[in-house]
Write an enzyme that holds these catalytic residues in place. Sequence first.
Site, PDB file in Angstrom:
ATOM      1  N   GLU A 126      14.940   6.907  66.666  1.00 47.18           N
ATOM      2  CA  GLU A 126      15.620   5.656  66.980  1.00 47.18           C
ATOM      3  C   GLU A 126      15.197   4.569  66.000  1.00 47.18           C
ATOM      4  O   GLU A 126      15.986   3.673  65.688  1.00 47.18           O
ATOM      5  CB  GLU A 126      15.319   5.230  68.420  1.00 47.18           C
ATOM      6  CG  GLU A 126      16.254   4.154  68.955  1.00 47.18           C
ATOM      7  CD  GLU A 126      16.114   3.950  70.456  1.00 47.18           C
ATOM      8  OE1 GLU A 126      16.956   4.485  71.209  1.00 47.18           O
ATOM      9  OE2 GLU A 126      15.158   3.266  70.874  1.00 47.18           O
ATOM     10  N   HIS A 130       5.749  32.040  70.179  1.00 46.94           N
ATOM     11  CA  HIS A 130       6.591  33.131  70.671  1.00 46.94           C
ATOM     12  C   HIS A 130       8.051  32.695  70.782  1.00 46.94           C
ATOM     13  O   HIS A 130       8.848  33.350  71.459  1.00 46.94           O
ATOM     14  CB  HIS A 130       6.070  33.629  72.017  1.00 46.94           C
ATOM     15  CG  HIS A 130       4.700  34.219  71.922  1.00 46.94           C
ATOM     16  ND1 HIS A 130       4.476  35.551  71.676  1.00 46.94           N
ATOM     17  CD2 HIS A 130       3.466  33.643  71.990  1.00 46.94           C
ATOM     18  CE1 HIS A 130       3.174  35.783  71.619  1.00 46.94           C
ATOM     19  NE2 HIS A 130       2.537  34.639  71.808  1.00 46.94           N
ATOM     20  N   LYS A 187      27.552   3.446  74.970  1.00 47.98           N
ATOM     21  CA  LYS A 187      27.428   2.874  76.313  1.00 47.98           C
ATOM     22  C   LYS A 187      28.661   2.043  76.655  1.00 47.98           C
ATOM     23  O   LYS A 187      29.172   2.093  77.784  1.00 47.98           O
ATOM     24  CB  LYS A 187      26.160   2.022  76.398  1.00 47.98           C
ATOM     25  CG  LYS A 187      24.871   2.819  76.275  1.00 47.98           C
ATOM     26  CD  LYS A 187      23.649   2.022  76.654  1.00 47.98           C
ATOM     27  CE  LYS A 187      23.335   0.898  75.717  1.00 47.98           C
ATOM     28  NZ  LYS A 187      22.055   0.221  76.012  1.00 47.98           N
TER      29      LYS A 187
END
Length: 553
Positions: free
Chosen positions: A357, A388, A514
């Site tokens: 950000e 793994h 938004k």
Amino acid sequence: MGSDITATPAWQALSRHHDEIRAKDLRGLFADDPTRGTGFALTVGDLYIDYSKHRVTRETLDLLLDLARTAGLPAKRDAMFSGAHINTSEDRAVLHTALRLPRDASLTVDGQDVVADVHEVLDRMGDFTDRLRSGEWRGATGERITTVVNIGIGGSDLGPVMVDQALRHYADAGISARFVSNVDPADLVAKLNGLDPATTLFIIASKTFSTLETLTNATAARRWLVDGLGGSAGQDAVSKHFVAVSTNAKLVDDFGIDTANMFGFWDWVGGRYSVDSAIGLSVMAVIGRERFAEFLAGFHLVDEHFRSAPLEANAPVLLGLIGLWYSNFFGAETRAVLPYSNDLARFAAYLQQLTMESNGKSVRADGTPVSTGTGEIFWGEPGTNGQHAFYQLLHQGTRLVPADFIGFSEPTDDLPTADGTGSMHDLLMSNFFAQTQVLAFGKTAEEITGEGTPPNVVPHKVMPGNRPSTSILATKLTPSVVGQLIALYEHQVFVEGVIWGIDSFDQWGVELGKTQAKALLPVLTGADSPAAQSDSSTDALVRRYRTERGRTA
């Protein structure tokens, strides 16, 4: 046009140097310098930082430091610490470092005594959490609080979540924390499962007290509380079961929270830099004000190192420049963060917001386009889980992925190994050291052939090595060490942003989505068939969604 760092002699010298050094490998660099393992390392506070397994020489570091000076890093660092408005797009100071200044420090910014303001809030937080932890603070039914639920998003969530898990061993007052961020109702439902409204307190963390996701969850939590307590106790319970971290007293009061239980912070604190502000209230509730003070002291220790250490012995400067070296000259796009501590399981996610950000920008601070790549992509998982899962790509893949390994000499928990004679922590850390060693030095075809491996299998087992990493080793995961680690990365972000010439402290890229979501909500929920959307993909997706929700498409 703004200043183009790639046009400077310092950048061009690094480009020529890269052409000269890129064929060198770490085996050769270590063979040429028997003291490299200790010569390319430094200690900052409780952190021993080994950067010897990087594809750099003394000349590389000198050239990178020349680049930093060309970009004006020392002066810009001083400007940040002094409270200059280095967040140019929002005309704001950038003072997360002030959040951890000691009480006797002095800093006045824009006519305001910043240190006094910070400690006034810290004192109020301490008084509140003392009452909570001692049992003096009681809920509406007279029972003591045993769970705090932090409702926030972004910087109001990622930091507290990470620190709460990292410092779980310091929870000493019978209070636990849960965290809700996602507007997906599954998040809130899962976090409330098994809780008793009578013993639950909510912390609503929103600077403006208008963040859609946070207020949606807060309203649902209030309904759960009132319904759960029932009767007049339920209606009167909000003031005893909700507190706020905000600066909007009117909306806090309208919600039903007593503004005496509102803890503020300031425009000069970005959300991703705010875990050491009132946003850390949930952390203080769990570990107490004294441990929280140790947490802040850890930040401050690294702040002072970054502020005063010579550039050539300055850990955030060196690590930030090395990150930029790989990003801009080797073409590496990502950095793996690999803590060999399960308690730091959320550290990589926290760093994703902090770094991406901050430095995910395509224009410079003056609004002109950047001329080089910006913003490392951070990712990772705790060891040994990652071994793994994705280490295969780190060892034998075609992409260069520098890695940061973080480990501790003393465990927070330990158990005997399978035969009962050893330490599981020693087993964990043997993997830490082995992975950095194998990444750096690999294993050649000749070595593998010498072990009797069939010729057709040899190419598959070759480990090329020359994969760079930083090793960060601390004695133990303590509140101070967590603060030190966070500050170490905060200042790396700043260093890289200065070189790239970007504003690392705004985040305009999160706003448009938004706004568009608010516009689309009535399109999804309206009674009538919606108007066609501006593109055929969104239009088809909206209509399919409405159909599957039983609404007219």
